[in-house]
Design a protein around this motif. Structure first.
Motif, PDB file in Angstrom:
ATOM      1  N   HIS A   1      85.052  57.603 -16.649  1.00 48.00           N
ATOM      2  CA  HIS A   1      85.070  58.603 -15.731  1.00 48.00           C
ATOM      3  C   HIS A   1      84.460  59.913 -15.895  1.00 48.00           C
ATOM      4  O   HIS A   1      84.540  60.959 -15.531  1.00 48.00           O
ATOM      5  CB  HIS A   1      86.643  58.915 -15.015  1.00 48.00           C
TER       6      HIS A   1
ATOM      7  N   TYR B   1      88.186  61.332 -12.346  1.00 41.99           N
ATOM      8  CA  TYR B   1      88.765  60.226 -12.169  1.00 41.99           C
ATOM      9  C   TYR B   1      88.404  59.653 -10.707  1.00 41.99           C
ATOM     10  O   TYR B   1      88.249  60.220  -9.651  1.00 41.99           O
ATOM     11  CB  TYR B   1      90.399  60.041 -11.985  1.00 41.99           C
ATOM     12  N   SER B   2      87.587  58.378 -11.021  1.00 38.82           N
ATOM     13  CA  SER B   2      86.627  58.104  -9.966  1.00 38.82           C
ATOM     14  C   SER B   2      86.746  56.551  -9.581  1.00 38.82           C
ATOM     15  O   SER B   2      86.215  55.837 -10.422  1.00 38.82           O
ATOM     16  CB  SER B   2      85.062  57.965 -10.410  1.00 38.82           C
TER      17      SER B   2
ATOM     18  N   ASN C   1      88.213  48.888  -8.233  1.00 41.20           N
ATOM     19  CA  ASN C   1      89.094  49.891  -8.368  1.00 41.20           C
ATOM     20  C   ASN C   1      90.659  49.463  -8.191  1.00 41.20           C
ATOM     21  O   ASN C   1      91.580  50.104  -8.411  1.00 41.20           O
ATOM     22  CB  ASN C   1      88.843  51.103  -7.517  1.00 41.20           C
TER      23      ASN C   1
END
Length: 367
Positions: free
Chosen positions: A112, A157-158, A242
């Motif tokens: 991230h 945070y991605s 994700n």
């Protein structure tokens, strides 16, 4: 006959109380917890209308499996941790405001620190047009997102970053993501490549066996059950980088045991160690204090995130928006899965952070 360990019996009693209180107080409709201590699985504890066989939407716990899949490709020579991903992925293009993207690496994505934003609004734009989803068009839009920070200077945070990992892996292998995760991780677990003989992790569960999540009539989804809750993953077809993996508590705890063992047959010892080690001092350098998250981060694993792991520096794992978490600790001999559907029927109703923290403390006390 071996006498039962009184610490295990006390742990089961305390966890049952914590889960029962959470359900009674409206924190979550249901909760299931499976714990393995020093290699010994304990009795799975449940509260509300769920059992050890209930499948939960794991949400961002999926990112751990994304990291394992990507690292297996590094082991095989298809990818490298520290080469710019644009070497393989031309669609990760530069443009106005995007010149720094040529420096983004897989290590950045998995920690991230790529500079990519947290979320991708493209799924919402596509929905607003009333047109059918075209996955390739959506991925192209996701890959064109501009950076919000110079790569390697800031932790953000991605989910965008982990879906970029998915796109990268698909491009270099020519294989769909769900197939890659299954072939490189899940099938090897269930075929005995790891100690657990894991069988209950999937991107396509039987909806009848799943805990429901949110009620979303505004998106035409109604009650979501057996379909990924996360809207980005949903628009991209389900299991994504994700989110999108489903599993039972015993299966996730068993996977935690496999992590403790180094994922033999799936990752090399070198790659398994990279997952476990804090990458942020290496990646962020002098920015580690000002640009860091306040906790450590390996390749796909959070480290010592006290808000839900408790004050246990050796803790590793990941949590998920739907109310899920996996906690592992090598030195303490812990693998614990806590699964809830706290977003049912609405994501605005509860926060399970305190319950996660309390369960972690109880598990550590028993260990």
């Amino acid at each position: 006959m071996t006498a039962p360990d009184p610490r295990s019996a006390a742990l089961e009693t305390e966890v049952q109380q914590l889960l029962g209180d959470a359900v009674a107080n409206g924190i979550t409709p249901s909760a299931v917890c499976s714990v393995v201590l020093h290699g010994q699985p304990l009795r799975t504890i449940s509260a509300g209308p769920a059992t050890a066989g209930t499948y939960f939407d794991l949400a961002s716990v999926t990112k751990v499996f994304t990291a394992v899949t990507a690292l297996s490709l590094v082991d095989g020579g298809a990818l490298a941790l520290d080469e710019p991903i644009c070497t393989w992925l031309p669609g990760f293009r530069s443009g106005h405001g995007n010149s720094g993207k040529s420096a983004v690496t897989l290590r950045h994505l998995l920690t991230h620190t790529s500079g990519l934003p947290a979320v991708w609004p493209g799924w919402r734009s596509a929905l607003a047009t009333g047109t059918a989803y075209n996955r390739q068009d959506l991925l192209a839009d996701l890959l064109s997102m501009e950076l919000t920070a110079v790569p390697g200077t800031h932790f953000d945070y991605s989910c965008v970053g982990f879906n970029t990992v998915m796109a990268l892996a698909e491009h270099v292998t020519g294989r769909p993501w769900a197939g890659l995760v299954s072939e490189r991780v899940l099938e090897k677990l269930s075929n005995g490549g790891c100690p657990s003989g894991l069988v209950e992790l999937t991107g396509r569960p039987d909806p009848a066996l799943c805990a429901p999540t949110e009620f979303q009539p505004e998106y035409g989804r109604g009650l979501i059950q057996g379909i990924v809750h996360d809207e980005s993953a949903w628009s991209l077809g389900g299991l994504s980088g994700n989110a999108g993996l489903f599993g039972t508590a015993p299966s996730l705890a068993a996977f935690g045991e496999d992590l403790l063992a180094g994922l033999p047959g799936i990752l090399s010892p070198t790659m398994a160690a990279e997952m476990w080690q804090d990458q942020l001092p290496l990646v962020l350098g002098d920015n580690a204090d000002s640009g860091g998250p306040g906790y450590g981060h390996g390749l796909g694993l959070r480290i010592g995130q006290e808000s839900w792991m408790g004050a246990h520096p050796g803790a590793r794992g990941h949590n998920g928006f739907t109310g899920t978490s996996l906690l592992v600790d090598r030195e303490a001999g812990i693998a614990a899965a806590l699964l809830t559907n706290r977003v049912h029927p609405s994501r605005t109703l509860s926060d399970v952070t305190a319950m996660r923290h309390a369960v972690a403390d109880v598990v550590y006390a028993a260990a």
